[in-house]
Design a protein around this motif. Structure first.
Motif, short mmCIF file in Angstrom:
data_model
loop_
_atom_site.label_atom_id
_atom_site.label_comp_id
_atom_site.label_asym_id
_atom_site.label_seq_id
_atom_site.Cartn_x
_atom_site.Cartn_y
_atom_site.Cartn_z
N TRP A 43 0.82 -1.22 0.00
CA TRP A 43 0.00 0.00 0.00
C TRP A 43 0.86 1.26 0.00
O TRP A 43 0.46 2.27 -0.58
CB TRP A 43 -0.95 0.00 1.20
CG TRP A 43 -0.30 0.11 2.55
CD1 TRP A 43 0.17 -0.90 3.34
CD2 TRP A 43 -0.06 1.32 3.29
NE1 TRP A 43 0.69 -0.41 4.51
CE2 TRP A 43 0.56 0.94 4.51
CE3 TRP A 43 -0.31 2.67 3.04
CZ2 TRP A 43 0.93 1.88 5.48
CZ3 TRP A 43 0.06 3.60 4.00
CH2 TRP A 43 0.67 3.21 5.21
N ASN A 69 -2.48 6.73 -0.81
CA ASN A 69 -2.28 6.71 0.64
C ASN A 69 -1.35 7.83 1.10
O ASN A 69 -0.72 7.72 2.16
CB ASN A 69 -1.73 5.35 1.05
CG ASN A 69 -2.67 4.23 0.69
OD1 ASN A 69 -3.70 4.04 1.32
ND2 ASN A 69 -2.33 3.47 -0.35
N VAL A 78 -3.82 -4.91 6.12
CA VAL A 78 -3.73 -5.36 4.73
C VAL A 78 -4.46 -6.69 4.56
O VAL A 78 -4.50 -7.51 5.49
CB VAL A 78 -2.26 -5.47 4.27
CG1 VAL A 78 -1.60 -4.11 4.30
CG2 VAL A 78 -1.49 -6.45 5.13
N LEU A 84 -5.56 -1.37 -1.23
CA LEU A 84 -4.68 -2.40 -0.70
C LEU A 84 -4.59 -2.41 0.82
O LEU A 84 -3.83 -3.19 1.39
CB LEU A 84 -3.26 -2.22 -1.27
CG LEU A 84 -3.12 -2.33 -2.79
CD1 LEU A 84 -1.67 -2.10 -3.20
CD2 LEU A 84 -3.60 -3.69 -3.29
N VAL A 85 -5.39 -1.56 1.48
CA VAL A 85 -5.25 -1.41 2.93
C VAL A 85 -6.48 -0.72 3.49
O VAL A 85 -7.17 0.01 2.78
CB VAL A 85 -3.98 -0.59 3.26
CG1 VAL A 85 -4.11 0.83 2.74
CG2 VAL A 85 -3.64 -0.59 4.75
#
Length: 206
Positions: free
Chosen positions: A46, A54, A167, A196-197
């Motif tokens: 991520w 992010n 995750v 992704l997170v």
């Protein structure tokens, strides 16, 4: 007038089952059996594969004015400092601030490029936090990890804010967050899902 002290905060990436690293860590595989090549690439995809998505969380992690970490997060050298090891991050570590490394073996400060200096603390977690707070002034101190170090600070009631980056994978075994930590009362402050997170921030109430 009492000078305001910064918060003790913690950012840590964990699998869905709560592990921040797998077993069998080595110098070549710092995250051990992490579901990949041992570099932590899957756990931290991520940050590196979707950095713009992010950006706010990455910037928040870097905003602390001082850091505390365990010796295992600093490097694989055990026992006495029988060889020079300046951390996993090369000549210009990403901290750009004082970093206080917990160890049982004395060592002089290690200045690095970019404003990072590693200080080695043999007097325990409270001393490391006190020194980091003195260095940070009214800024935040980040308890950087790994999970074993964070668990010590959580058990001692010394963390104000816990930021989990969860995750979507499981490791099944390894170094686990909250291992040996008494029950905590947490207040959820924020949560945000990314591709992704999932980022969740808690205030630690007790």
């Amino acid at each position: 007038m009492i000078k305001r002290m910064g918060r003790a905060i913690c950012d840590i990436t964990v699998s869905v089952d709560g592990y921040s690293a797998g077993f069998h860590q080595t110098e070549e595989r710092p995250f051990g059996d992490d579901g990949g090549d041992g570099s932590g690439g899957k756990l931290h995809a991520w940050m590196f594969d979707t950095p713009e998505e992010n950006r706010a969380e990455v910037d928040q992690m870097a905003a602390a004015k001082a850091f505390v970490m365990g010796r295992n997060m600093f490097g694989p050298v055990r026992g006495e400092w029988d060889r020079q090891w300046n951390g996993w991050w090369g000549e210009d570590p990403p901290f750009h601030a004082p970093v206080f490394v917990l160890t049982h073996h004395a060592r002089g400060p290690q200045p690095m490029d970019g404003g990072t200096t590693f200080h080695f603390v043999t007097e325990g977690i409270e001393s490391a936090l006190a020194q980091a707070r003195a260095a940070a002034g009214d800024g935040d101190v980040a308890i950087a990890g790994g999970a074993t170090t964070i668990n010590q600070y959580l058990a001692a009631g010394l963390i104000d804010e816990l930021r989990l980056h969860i995750v979507p994978l499981t490791l099944g075994a390894g170094t686990r967050l909250f291992e040996g930590v008494p029950p905590l009362k947490l207040e959820q402050v924020t949560s945000r899902a990314a591709s992704l997170v999932t980022h969740v921030t808690y205030r630690v109430l007790s």
